[in-house]
Write an enzyme that holds these catalytic residues in place. Structure first.
Site, PDB file in Angstrom:
ATOM      1  N   SER A   1       9.521 -23.397  -1.860  1.00 37.75           N
ATOM      2  CA  SER A   1      10.775 -22.930  -2.748  1.00 37.75           C
ATOM      3  C   SER A   1      10.973 -21.560  -2.288  1.00 37.75           C
ATOM      4  CB  SER A   1      10.350 -22.823  -4.113  1.00 37.75           C
ATOM      5  OG  SER A   1       9.385 -21.822  -4.249  1.00 37.75           O
TER       6      SER A   1
ATOM      7  N   LYS B   1       9.272 -16.119  -7.415  1.00 43.67           N
ATOM      8  CA  LYS B   1      10.600 -16.011  -6.950  1.00 43.67           C
ATOM      9  C   LYS B   1      10.962 -14.646  -6.916  1.00 43.67           C
ATOM     10  CE  LYS B   1      10.280 -20.303  -8.196  1.00 43.67           C
ATOM     11  NZ  LYS B   1      10.171 -21.593  -7.303  1.00 43.67           N
TER      12      LYS B   1
END
Length: 225
Positions: free
Chosen positions: A35, A89
């Site tokens: 990701s 993230k």
């Protein structure tokens, strides 16, 4: 039992102090997914500064003091507000920011992000196979970093304007079309922030031959700072 405790009290104390250190001061985080491509790879182990933003009661999410403010572009570990899973993230929008996405382009406080093409790559998706990827440099104000698009993948490429509430943050993965981030799990309250990822401690190619990636050892996650 008492004899065993007395005989091993030094080791038990070490374990307790080590646990407190890992949950309150510094930690490491293995990267299990794609990701954050192209900046973090599966098999990277990153150093996380748990004191970058908050001081917490060890083993809890109880904040007892603030040590710094998250900045746009920071790579952050946090507990998912959806299910508590630890995620990593990038901070995209800060409290008070008005943010929207139109056909993958971010617009923050009325200012569209700038994109410079870096080139093509190949992304292997489990169960799908190799897909063409497009890598670009994304500039948001003073923050600039590489991200990746997967045009063939169904993803959430648009969302309506929203104002980030006080004490919350928008997180997005650098691999924009293959990331479970704030588009799906919602904004992240400050209390759920774990720490700021600083650099790659070690790396091995866990998707192939498990060979060490020596060139990534000690690599800063913010080479342009």
């Amino acid at each position: 039992m008492n004899n065993w405790l007395r005989a091993n009290k030094g080791f038990l104390l070490f374990l307790a102090l080590f646990g407190i250190f890992r949950t309150a001061v510094a930690d490491w985080n293995p990267i299990p997914s794609s990701s954050m491509h192209p900046n973090l790879l599966e098999g990277d182990v990153v150093f996380v500064n748990r004191l970058a933003y908050n001081v917490k009661v060890p083993l809890t999410d109880i904040v007892i003091g603030h040590t710094g403010e998250p900045q746009r572009g920071d790579i952050v570990t946090f507990s998912s507000p959806a299910n508590g899973t630890r995620l990593i993230k990038r901070v995209i929008a800060l409290p008070g920011d008005r943010v929207e996405m139109r056909n993958e382009q971010l617009i923050i406080n009325g200012q569209p992000a700038a994109y410079t093409e870096l080139g093509a790559a190949t992304e292997n998706i489990h169960g799908v196979g190799p897909l063409a990827a497009v890598r670009v440099d994304e500039t948001l104000g003073n923050s600039s970093h590489a991200i990746q698009f997967l045009p063939q993948v169904k993803a959430r490429r648009d969302f309506a304007p929203l104002v980030v509430p006080p004490g919350e943050y928008m997180m997005l993965g650098d691999n924009r079309d293959n990331s479970e981030d704030s588009r799906y799990i919602g904004l992240v309250p400050r209390a759920l922030l774990i720490g700021r990822a600083e650099r790659v401690l070690a790396s091995a190619d866990i998707t192939s031959n498990w060979m060490p990636r020596a060139e990534r050892f000690g690599m800063s996650l913010y080479p342009r700072q």
